[in-house]
Scaffold this motif. Structure first.
Motif, PDB file in Angstrom:
ATOM      1  N   LYS A   1       0.821  -1.212   0.000  1.00  0.00           N
ATOM      2  CA  LYS A   1       0.000   0.000   0.000  1.00  0.00           C
ATOM      3  C   LYS A   1       0.857   1.264   0.000  1.00  0.00           C
ATOM      4  N   PHE A   2       2.171   1.087   0.042  1.00  0.00           N
ATOM      5  CA  PHE A   2       3.072   2.240  -0.024  1.00  0.00           C
ATOM      6  C   PHE A   2       2.860   2.932  -1.376  1.00  0.00           C
ATOM      7  N   PRO A   3       2.893   4.265  -1.441  1.00  0.00           N
ATOM      8  CA  PRO A   3       2.695   4.954  -2.729  1.00  0.00           C
ATOM      9  C   PRO A   3       3.679   4.473  -3.794  1.00  0.00           C
ATOM     10  N   GLN A   4       3.179   4.319  -5.006  1.00  0.00           N
ATOM     11  CA  GLN A   4       4.035   3.921  -6.113  1.00  0.00           C
ATOM     12  C   GLN A   4       4.942   5.110  -6.476  1.00  0.00           C
ATOM     13  N   TYR A   5       6.228   4.924  -6.337  1.00  0.00           N
ATOM     14  CA  TYR A   5       7.166   6.014  -6.634  1.00  0.00           C
ATOM     15  C   TYR A   5       7.961   5.704  -7.891  1.00  0.00           C
ATOM     16  N   ASN A   6       8.467   6.761  -8.522  1.00  0.00           N
ATOM     17  CA  ASN A   6       9.350   6.604  -9.671  1.00  0.00           C
ATOM     18  C   ASN A   6      10.583   7.467  -9.477  1.00  0.00           C
ATOM     19  N   TYR A   7      11.432   7.544 -10.496  1.00  0.00           N
ATOM     20  CA  TYR A   7      12.674   8.297 -10.357  1.00  0.00           C
ATOM     21  C   TYR A   7      12.419   9.789 -10.161  1.00  0.00           C
ATOM     22  N   ALA A   8      11.360  10.313 -10.790  1.00  0.00           N
ATOM     23  CA  ALA A   8      11.046  11.733 -10.614  1.00  0.00           C
ATOM     24  C   ALA A   8      10.722  12.037  -9.154  1.00  0.00           C
ATOM     25  N   ASP A   9      10.030  11.112  -8.485  1.00  0.00           N
ATOM     26  CA  ASP A   9       9.736  11.295  -7.064  1.00  0.00           C
ATOM     27  C   ASP A   9      11.027  11.281  -6.248  1.00  0.00           C
ATOM     28  N   MET A  10      11.935  10.370  -6.589  1.00  0.00           N
ATOM     29  CA  MET A  10      13.199  10.295  -5.870  1.00  0.00           C
ATOM     30  C   MET A  10      13.992  11.591  -6.017  1.00  0.00           C
ATOM     31  N   VAL A  11      14.049  12.113  -7.249  1.00  0.00           N
ATOM     32  CA  VAL A  11      14.810  13.343  -7.491  1.00  0.00           C
ATOM     33  C   VAL A  11      14.168  14.516  -6.767  1.00  0.00           C
ATOM     34  N   LEU A  12      12.851  14.598  -6.793  1.00  0.00           N
ATOM     35  CA  LEU A  12      12.169  15.659  -6.066  1.00  0.00           C
ATOM     36  C   LEU A  12      12.487  15.586  -4.579  1.00  0.00           C
ATOM     37  N   ALA A  13      12.461  14.386  -4.018  1.00  0.00           N
ATOM     38  CA  ALA A  13      12.773  14.228  -2.589  1.00  0.00           C
ATOM     39  C   ALA A  13      14.217  14.634  -2.302  1.00  0.00           C
ATOM     40  N   GLN A  14      15.141  14.266  -3.188  1.00  0.00           N
ATOM     41  CA  GLN A  14      16.540  14.666  -3.015  1.00  0.00           C
ATOM     42  C   GLN A  14      16.673  16.186  -3.056  1.00  0.00           C
ATOM     43  N   TYR A  15      15.955  16.805  -4.002  1.00  0.00           N
ATOM     44  CA  TYR A  15      16.004  18.263  -4.132  1.00  0.00           C
ATOM     45  C   TYR A  15      15.487  18.938  -2.862  1.00  0.00           C
ATOM     46  N   ARG A  16      14.398  18.419  -2.325  1.00  0.00           N
ATOM     47  CA  ARG A  16      13.845  19.003  -1.107  1.00  0.00           C
ATOM     48  C   ARG A  16      14.788  18.807   0.076  1.00  0.00           C
ATOM     49  N   LEU A  17      15.428  17.640   0.148  1.00  0.00           N
ATOM     50  CA  LEU A  17      16.420  17.423   1.198  1.00  0.00           C
ATOM     51  C   LEU A  17      17.545  18.445   1.089  1.00  0.00           C
ATOM     52  N   VAL A  18      18.082  18.613  -0.120  1.00  0.00           N
ATOM     53  CA  VAL A  18      19.214  19.526  -0.322  1.00  0.00           C
ATOM     54  C   VAL A  18      18.829  20.968  -0.014  1.00  0.00           C
ATOM     55  N   THR A  19      17.676  21.408  -0.532  1.00  0.00           N
ATOM     56  CA  THR A  19      17.305  22.821  -0.403  1.00  0.00           C
ATOM     57  C   THR A  19      16.597  23.138   0.909  1.00  0.00           C
ATOM     58  N   GLU A  20      15.580  22.337   1.252  1.00  0.00           N
ATOM     59  CA  GLU A  20      14.828  22.597   2.478  1.00  0.00           C
ATOM     60  C   GLU A  20      15.546  22.053   3.712  1.00  0.00           C
ATOM     61  N   GLY A  21      16.043  20.828   3.601  1.00  0.00           N
ATOM     62  CA  GLY A  21      16.660  20.189   4.755  1.00  0.00           C
ATOM     63  C   GLY A  21      18.041  20.709   5.089  1.00  0.00           C
ATOM     64  N   LEU A  22      18.850  20.945   4.064  1.00  0.00           N
ATOM     65  CA  LEU A  22      20.239  21.358   4.293  1.00  0.00           C
ATOM     66  C   LEU A  22      20.496  22.813   3.940  1.00  0.00           C
ATOM     67  N   GLY A  23      19.527  23.468   3.327  1.00  0.00           N
ATOM     68  CA  GLY A  23      19.694  24.880   3.015  1.00  0.00           C
ATOM     69  C   GLY A  23      20.706  25.172   1.925  1.00  0.00           C
ATOM     70  N   ILE A  24      20.973  24.180   1.066  1.00  0.00           N
ATOM     71  CA  ILE A  24      21.937  24.347  -0.023  1.00  0.00           C
ATOM     72  C   ILE A  24      21.224  24.912  -1.243  1.00  0.00           C
ATOM     73  N   LYS A  25      21.744  25.985  -1.782  1.00  0.00           N
ATOM     74  CA  LYS A  25      21.117  26.632  -2.933  1.00  0.00           C
ATOM     75  C   LYS A  25      21.788  26.276  -4.253  1.00  0.00           C
ATOM     76  N   HIS A  26      22.986  25.740  -4.192  1.00  0.00           N
ATOM     77  CA  HIS A  26      23.699  25.425  -5.428  1.00  0.00           C
ATOM     78  C   HIS A  26      24.647  24.256  -5.181  1.00  0.00           C
ATOM     79  N   LEU A  27      24.823  23.428  -6.206  1.00  0.00           N
ATOM     80  CA  LEU A  27      25.700  22.265  -6.137  1.00  0.00           C
ATOM     81  C   LEU A  27      26.842  22.424  -7.135  1.00  0.00           C
ATOM     82  N   ARG A  28      28.023  22.121  -6.698  1.00  0.00           N
ATOM     83  CA  ARG A  28      29.154  22.116  -7.619  1.00  0.00           C
ATOM     84  C   ARG A  28      29.008  20.979  -8.617  1.00  0.00           C
ATOM     85  N   LEU A  29      28.519  19.826  -8.148  1.00  0.00           N
ATOM     86  CA  LEU A  29      28.440  18.641  -8.999  1.00  0.00           C
ATOM     87  C   LEU A  29      27.324  17.725  -8.526  1.00  0.00           C
ATOM     88  N   VAL A  30      26.662  17.087  -9.479  1.00  0.00           N
ATOM     89  CA  VAL A  30      25.781  15.947  -9.194  1.00  0.00           C
ATOM     90  C   VAL A  30      26.398  14.751  -9.898  1.00  0.00           C
TER      91      VAL A  30
END
Length: 362
Positions: free
Chosen positions: A131-160
């Motif tokens: 019953k867990f929500p069906q996730y895809n890669y776009a969901d994973m990337v969005l979650a990573q983005y929110r972690l980086v920007t909202e969680g860690l306060g990072i506005k720019h990345l040198r490299l991905v």
């Protein structure tokens, strides 16, 4: 610019790549505690909406960081069913994150998340099961983005930089957030639609478990036997390298030992988690939006990659659509491991370091 390594040069280039690496690095080890400021933590998204429209409250993303947050930030993304811990394992970190190396943890702020569905991040086996929500890669990337920007306060990345699944997500980062980083290093991946043998084998992996009566629609009490068999079959079929397997198992007895060792290894995966992890790649296709990528790209693949065979020409054709892209194709040898080759940074650490020096500052 696209740099192709012609097949006629494979043997010479294999030696050349290895000769670039100091002998001390070839046997180096890594320990997370060796990196300055290394820590692990969780970030909670109070509400997260998936691409299906489903919403999950208190989505947890586990992550590790190393280095000083004041330094340029680098996002490192792991492969399918793996976790961020891979990025501090000796095969990758031992020749990438140490003093004087390409991603020296004393000079960069390294961010290594566990993707949705794996490691210590929210996943089906936490309780919701199928019953867990069906996730895809776009969901994973969005979650990573929110972690980086909202969680860690990072506005720019040198490299991905990402490997396998993380490589495919690296392409998506460049498309979804084109001004967020200075450069991209997708490895063991292509931006093309998930198809051909790559998808057929993933589909068979998932179906092997779902069609096992013991799976019981995800409501099993013990892990279905098919999980062990399907995972072993998939691993041998889609990773390891033809020349490497010939070197490691030139006799039936040696081949049997490899199979027996894998079949007898403890099962640490969960079947529902496994189905979600591999199924999440189904709709991956970075090609339609490839032109959105604005930053330089160093794509790293191996010539013996079973999931991304270079002989199809699809990778080279895709890179021609980018203004600044280079392909480093690691020649096949008994030392490479097929799709698993890029887990070993000894094959490309110097090239990544050189690539970083060419990137413009934003």
């Amino acid at each position: 610019m696209i740099r192709r390594l012609a097949s006629g040069f494979i043997a010479r280039l294999s030696l050349s790549l290895l000769s670039l690496l100091p002998s001390a690095l070839l046997c180096s080890t890594a320990n997370a505690a060796d990196y300055p400021g290394y820590r692990q933590a969780d970030w909670i998204a109070p509400s997260f909406t998936f691409h299906t429209g489903e919403t999950l409250n208190n989505l947890k993303l586990h992550y590790a960081t190393a280095g000083d947050p004041a330094n340029p930030a680098v996002l490192l993304l792991h492969g399918t069913y793996r976790s961020g811990a891979d990025m501090v394992g000796k095969d990758f970190a031992g020749e990438m994150l140490g003093a004087g190396q390409a991603l020296d943890a004393s000079k960069y702020f390294l961010i290594m998340p566990d993707a949705i569905g794996v490691g210590k991040s929210s996943k089906p086996s936490d309780g919701l099961r199928a019953k867990f929500p069906q996730y895809n890669y776009a969901d994973m990337v969005l979650a990573q983005y929110r972690l980086v920007t909202e969680g860690l306060g990072i506005k720019h990345l040198r490299l991905v930089m990402g490997n396998s699944m993380g490589g495919m997500q690296t392409w998506m980062w460049g498309e979804m957030y084109p001004t967020m980083m200075d450069g991209l290093v997708p490895m063991a991946s292509q931006p093309i639609e998930m198809a051909s043998r790559n998808w057929m084998m993933r589909r068979m992996l998932v179906e092997s478990i779902k069609q096992d009566p013991a799976w019981n629609g995800g409501n099993y009490t013990t892990q279905p036997p098919s999980l062990r068999l399907a995972n072993t079959m998939f691993g041998i079929a889609t990773a390891g390298g033809t020349l490497a397997y010939q070197s490691l198992a030139p006799t039936r007895a040696q081949a049997d030992k490899i199979v027996d060792d894998r079949l007898n290894a403890p099962v640490t995966a969960d079947a529902n988690d496994f189905i979600y992890q591999w199924g999440s790649s189904a709709d991956f296709n970075a090609m339609p939006n490839l032109a959105r990528i604005q930053v330089p790209v160093l794509a790293i693949n191996s010539a013996d990659d079973e999931r991304n065979p270079p002989e199809t020409g699809t990778m080279v054709a895709a890179l021609k659509q980018l203004k600044n892209a280079e392909l480093l194709l690691i020649p096949a040898s008994a030392e490479t491991r097929g799709h698993g080759t890029t887990s070993f940074s000894k094959f490309y650490a110097r090239q990544v370091g050189a690539f970083l020096k060419t990137l413009p500052q934003r």
